[in-house]
Scaffold this motif. Structure first.
Motif, short mmCIF file in Angstrom:
data_model
loop_
_atom_site.label_atom_id
_atom_site.label_comp_id
_atom_site.label_asym_id
_atom_site.label_seq_id
_atom_site.Cartn_x
_atom_site.Cartn_y
_atom_site.Cartn_z
N SER A 1 0.66 -0.88 0.29
CA SER A 1 -0.19 0.18 -0.03
C SER A 1 0.82 1.05 -0.07
CB SER A 1 -0.97 0.20 1.03
OG SER A 1 -2.24 -0.36 1.71
N LEU A 2 0.29 2.15 -0.18
CA LEU A 2 0.83 3.87 -0.87
C LEU A 2 0.04 4.66 1.35
CD1 LEU A 2 2.15 6.07 -2.00
CD2 LEU A 2 0.52 6.49 -3.12
N ALA A 3 1.23 4.49 1.71
CA ALA A 3 0.50 5.12 2.72
C ALA A 3 1.32 6.57 3.29
CB ALA A 3 1.26 4.46 3.62
N HIS A 4 0.19 7.20 4.35
CA HIS A 4 0.45 8.48 4.56
C HIS A 4 -0.25 8.37 6.06
CE1 HIS A 4 -3.43 10.98 3.53
NE2 HIS A 4 -3.02 10.50 2.47
N LEU A 5 0.25 10.20 6.71
CA LEU A 5 -0.76 9.92 8.10
C LEU A 5 -1.85 10.57 7.63
CD1 LEU A 5 2.68 12.10 9.75
CD2 LEU A 5 1.42 9.73 10.74
N ALA A 6 -2.58 9.48 8.83
CA ALA A 6 -4.09 10.06 8.67
C ALA A 6 -4.32 11.42 8.96
CB ALA A 6 -4.72 8.78 9.42
N ASP A 7 -3.95 12.17 9.69
CA ASP A 7 -4.02 12.98 10.85
C ASP A 7 -3.66 14.41 10.33
OD1 ASP A 7 -1.98 12.76 11.70
OD2 ASP A 7 -2.34 12.94 13.86
N ARG A 8 -2.86 14.27 8.90
CA ARG A 8 -2.01 15.13 7.93
C ARG A 8 -2.73 15.72 7.00
NH1 ARG A 8 -0.98 15.27 13.12
NH2 ARG A 8 0.92 15.64 14.13
N GLU A 9 -2.82 16.73 6.40
CA GLU A 9 -3.20 16.76 5.25
C GLU A 9 -2.03 16.38 4.61
OE1 GLU A 9 -5.32 20.08 2.58
OE2 GLU A 9 -5.88 20.18 4.34
N LEU A 10 -1.59 15.80 2.95
CA LEU A 10 -0.80 16.23 1.84
C LEU A 10 -0.71 17.58 1.78
CD1 LEU A 10 -1.56 12.77 0.42
CD2 LEU A 10 0.63 13.53 2.10
N SER A 11 0.17 17.82 1.50
CA SER A 11 0.52 19.40 0.64
C SER A 11 0.61 18.76 -0.72
CB SER A 11 2.12 19.70 0.30
OG SER A 11 2.91 18.67 -0.52
N PRO A 12 0.15 20.15 -1.47
CA PRO A 12 -0.33 19.75 -3.28
C PRO A 12 0.64 19.04 -3.62
CG PRO A 12 -0.59 22.18 -1.87
CD PRO A 12 -0.04 21.59 -0.85
N ALA A 13 1.77 19.21 -3.44
CA ALA A 13 2.71 18.52 -4.14
C ALA A 13 2.45 16.62 -3.66
CB ALA A 13 4.20 18.57 -4.05
N ALA A 14 3.29 17.00 -2.65
CA ALA A 14 2.47 15.42 -2.07
C ALA A 14 0.79 14.96 -2.80
CB ALA A 14 2.63 15.01 -0.82
N GLN A 15 0.24 15.59 -2.37
CA GLN A 15 -1.36 14.65 -3.26
C GLN A 15 -1.12 14.34 -4.86
OE1 GLN A 15 -4.13 13.93 -1.36
NE2 GLN A 15 -4.60 13.20 -3.62
N GLN A 16 -0.51 15.92 -5.68
CA GLN A 16 -0.25 15.28 -6.68
C GLN A 16 1.08 13.55 -7.71
OE1 GLN A 16 -1.99 16.20 -9.46
NE2 GLN A 16 -2.97 17.74 -7.99
N LEU A 17 1.41 13.82 -6.40
CA LEU A 17 2.21 12.23 -6.66
C LEU A 17 1.91 11.33 -6.19
CD1 LEU A 17 5.33 11.20 -7.02
CD2 LEU A 17 5.24 11.67 -4.93
N ARG A 18 1.09 11.07 -5.14
CA ARG A 18 -0.26 10.43 -5.18
C ARG A 18 -1.41 9.98 -5.13
NH1 ARG A 18 -5.60 10.71 -2.57
NH2 ARG A 18 -6.00 8.58 -1.66
N THR A 19 -0.90 10.82 -6.20
CA THR A 19 -2.12 10.93 -7.43
C THR A 19 -1.38 9.79 -8.90
OG1 THR A 19 -3.84 12.12 -7.13
CG2 THR A 19 -3.74 11.70 -9.23
N ALA A 20 -0.29 10.76 -9.03
CA ALA A 20 0.89 9.94 -10.14
C ALA A 20 0.82 7.96 -10.01
CB ALA A 20 1.51 10.93 -10.27
N VAL A 21 0.67 8.33 -8.60
CA VAL A 21 1.09 6.44 -8.52
C VAL A 21 0.34 5.60 -8.63
CG1 VAL A 21 1.57 5.35 -6.10
CG2 VAL A 21 3.26 6.70 -6.95
N LEU A 22 -0.69 6.58 -7.92
CA LEU A 22 -2.11 5.37 -8.05
C LEU A 22 -2.33 4.92 -8.90
CD1 LEU A 22 -4.11 6.51 -4.23
CD2 LEU A 22 -2.89 5.10 -5.04
#
Length: 305
Positions: free
Chosen positions: A270-291
């Motif tokens: 799985s691709l994981a990140h902290l549940a109670d921390r909002e991802l930065s715009p850049a991190a969110q875009q990398l998450r989207t790209a990986v998925l």
């Protein structure tokens, strides 16, 4: 002492124009409102900043000393706004991302290439932690995203499933068992084995699953590096025991990968990140790209085929 951005902006405009009417026009407010803003600032400061009469306006000594400080604050605010704009629009910024080393050579390439091409101004920091250290780094906020083996539900983590990570056998193609399409654990345990990264969470989970099936893996060799395991398998000293994702890299070296069953041991990758921390715009875009660009499906078919 508390003064606000509007007051500082009005003060600097008045100090530069030395005319309240002209300064009010520059900041786009009515002259009475502008004068009231300056008076309020002087009340906050506790002293007059301007000497003014019907003919002219000039800075007091205190006003002259305050001017460079006010300009510096306004410059800092403007820079902060510019930096935030760059971060939100992803012209700048950084993302810290961890995954198993073998994934960077294959499954992650489409996502990373897309991210680098689309957002060239974002610094991408890559780490090759295994699952246990990667989760620790996430909790310490040293990485933003990490691909890990999901062994048990953890409330502080958010998981996006990528594929199933199973335990397989890696053999020298000349080994008699290499002719078998799949191998039973009972048969494997009669052979010399080399266990890759058995001290991590997946290794402990493997031990638990085998114990529940009434078996125990006693590897002849325990190693941390994939190339060490490959060398031992290549010369026929042992059969490798590792995850299918890691084993897929060894197929390219001419080794044979076989699925293990009875029991069939698998856990989600799985691709994981902290549940109670909002991802930065850049991190969110990398998450989207990986998925969107993950190639795990073809990997599983290759290993099981």
């Amino acid at each position: 002492m508390r003064f606000n951005f509007v007051q500082l902006r009005a003060f600097v405009a008045a100090a530069e124009a030395l005319n309240f009417t002209v300064a009010a026009d520059r900041v786009h407010v009515a002259q009475p409102t502008f004068s009231a803003t300056i008076r309020n600032l002087e009340e906050v400061v506790g002293a007059r900043l301007f000497e003014r009469n019907s003919r002219k306006v000039r800075l007091t000594q205190l006003g002259s000393e305050f001017l460079p400080l006010a300009r510096r604050v306004l410059d800092d605010v403007e820079r902060a706004g510019s930096v935030m704009s760059d971060l939100v629009s992803m012209r700048k910024g950084s993302v810290r991302f961890s995954a198993l080393a073998v994934l960077f050579a294959d499954q992650l390439q489409p996502a990373l290439q897309h991210f680098r091409k689309t957002w060239p101004g974002v610094r991408l920091e890559l780490f090759d932690y295994t699952s246990g250290p990667a989760l620790d780094q996430l909790r310490r906020e040293q990485v933003d995203l990490a691909i890990v083996t999901e062994l048990s539900p953890e409330k502080d983590m958010h998981y996006d499933g990528l594929c199933e990570r199973s335990i397989v056998a890696v053999l020298n193609p000349e080994h008699p068992l290499a002719r078998e399409p799949v191998l039973a654990w009972e048969r494997l345990l009669k052979e010399p084995t080399v266990l890759l990264q058995g001290g991590g969470p997946l290794g402990h989970y493997l031990d638990q699953c085998l114990l529940e099936a009434g078996m125990q893996l006693m590897p002849d060799y325990r190693v941390d590096q994939i190339h060490t395991a490959a060398g031992i398998v290549s010369v026929g000293l042992a059969i490798g025991v590792m995850s299918n994702i890691t084993a897929s890299a060894l197929e390219k070296l001419g080794l044979v990968v076989r699925e293990l069953h009875e029991p069939y041991i698998t856990r989600p990758l799985s691709l994981a990140h902290l549940a109670d921390r909002e991802l930065s715009p850049a991190a969110q875009q990398l998450r989207t790209a990986v998925l969107e660009r993950w190639q795990g499906g073809t990997l599983l078919k290759a290993v099981r085929g």
